[in-house]
Design a protein around this motif. Sequence first.
Motif, short mmCIF file in Angstrom:
data_model
loop_
_atom_site.label_atom_id
_atom_site.label_comp_id
_atom_site.label_asym_id
_atom_site.label_seq_id
_atom_site.Cartn_x
_atom_site.Cartn_y
_atom_site.Cartn_z
N THR A 103 0.81 -1.22 0.00
CA THR A 103 0.00 0.00 0.00
C THR A 103 0.84 1.27 0.00
O THR A 103 0.37 2.33 -0.40
CB THR A 103 -0.97 0.03 1.21
OG1 THR A 103 -0.22 0.07 2.42
CG2 THR A 103 -1.88 -1.18 1.22
N ASP B 259 1.07 2.67 -3.57
CA ASP B 259 -0.18 2.90 -4.30
C ASP B 259 -0.74 4.29 -4.02
O ASP B 259 -1.26 4.55 -2.94
CB ASP B 259 -1.20 1.83 -3.87
CG ASP B 259 -2.54 2.01 -4.57
OD1 ASP B 259 -2.68 2.94 -5.38
OD2 ASP B 259 -3.45 1.20 -4.28
N PRO B 260 -0.65 5.18 -4.99
CA PRO B 260 -1.09 6.57 -4.77
C PRO B 260 -2.56 6.68 -4.39
O PRO B 260 -2.97 7.68 -3.81
CB PRO B 260 -0.85 7.25 -6.13
CG PRO B 260 0.06 6.34 -6.88
CD PRO B 260 -0.17 4.95 -6.35
N ARG B 261 -3.33 5.65 -4.69
CA ARG B 261 -4.75 5.71 -4.36
C ARG B 261 -5.03 5.22 -2.94
O ARG B 261 -6.14 5.34 -2.44
CB ARG B 261 -5.56 4.87 -5.35
CG ARG B 261 -5.62 5.47 -6.76
CD ARG B 261 -5.99 4.40 -7.76
NE ARG B 261 -5.11 3.22 -7.61
CZ ARG B 261 -5.24 2.09 -8.27
NH1 ARG B 261 -6.21 1.95 -9.14
NH2 ARG B 261 -4.40 1.08 -8.06
N SER B 262 -4.00 4.63 -2.34
CA SER B 262 -4.19 4.10 -0.99
C SER B 262 -4.06 5.20 0.05
O SER B 262 -3.25 6.12 -0.09
CB SER B 262 -3.16 3.01 -0.71
OG SER B 262 -3.16 2.69 0.66
N GLU B 263 -4.84 5.08 1.11
CA GLU B 263 -4.70 6.03 2.21
C GLU B 263 -3.35 5.86 2.91
O GLU B 263 -2.93 6.71 3.68
CB GLU B 263 -5.83 5.85 3.22
CG GLU B 263 -5.86 4.48 3.85
CD GLU B 263 -6.93 4.32 4.93
OE1 GLU B 263 -7.02 5.20 5.80
OE2 GLU B 263 -7.67 3.33 4.87
#
Length: 152
Positions: free
Chosen positions: A74, A77-81
Amino acid sequence: MACWLVKTEPDAYSIDDLERDGTTDWTGVRNYQARNFLRQMQVGDKVLLYHSNAEPSGVVGMGSVAQLAGPDRTQFDPRSEFFDAKASREAPRWFCPKIRFVRRFRRTVPLEALRAASALQGLLLLQRGSRLSVIPVSDAHCKAIVSMSAGK
DNA sequence: GCCAACGTTGGC
DNA sequence: GCCAACGTTGGC
């Protein structure tokens, strides 16, 4: 065989989710001290599962370490918080083991009961201001918590 | 390397 | 939602 306690917010990922998944990558830990403990986990170690921000908060069951800690996907992953712009695949910062569901306790051992148990003095979880989400638990403390989960 | 400001955790 | 206790960040 060591014993650990890991916190999770049941709204985010509960022991129900772990039971459903069977095993899961314990992603999202973003504290260096906690990370270092994650990296010390050995396959087969016991893992007490603790629900925080829950009603009531407490130890809800048992898991085990299924796989040594590897890079936490994670962080990439730029979309992960949990994305960490300062981490790279060449130099990962965060690591997570794979945790396996073992069993749910017959009864939750609430924080209040943990605090009240003289056998649990010194447990890192109970120390004032302690916020660590991964903590080592001594064998004696682990046994005491497990016995509390089964009732008197 | 200090430390003020800010962010997070988690019980209550 | 409040807030105490920590951890992290960044200016200097």
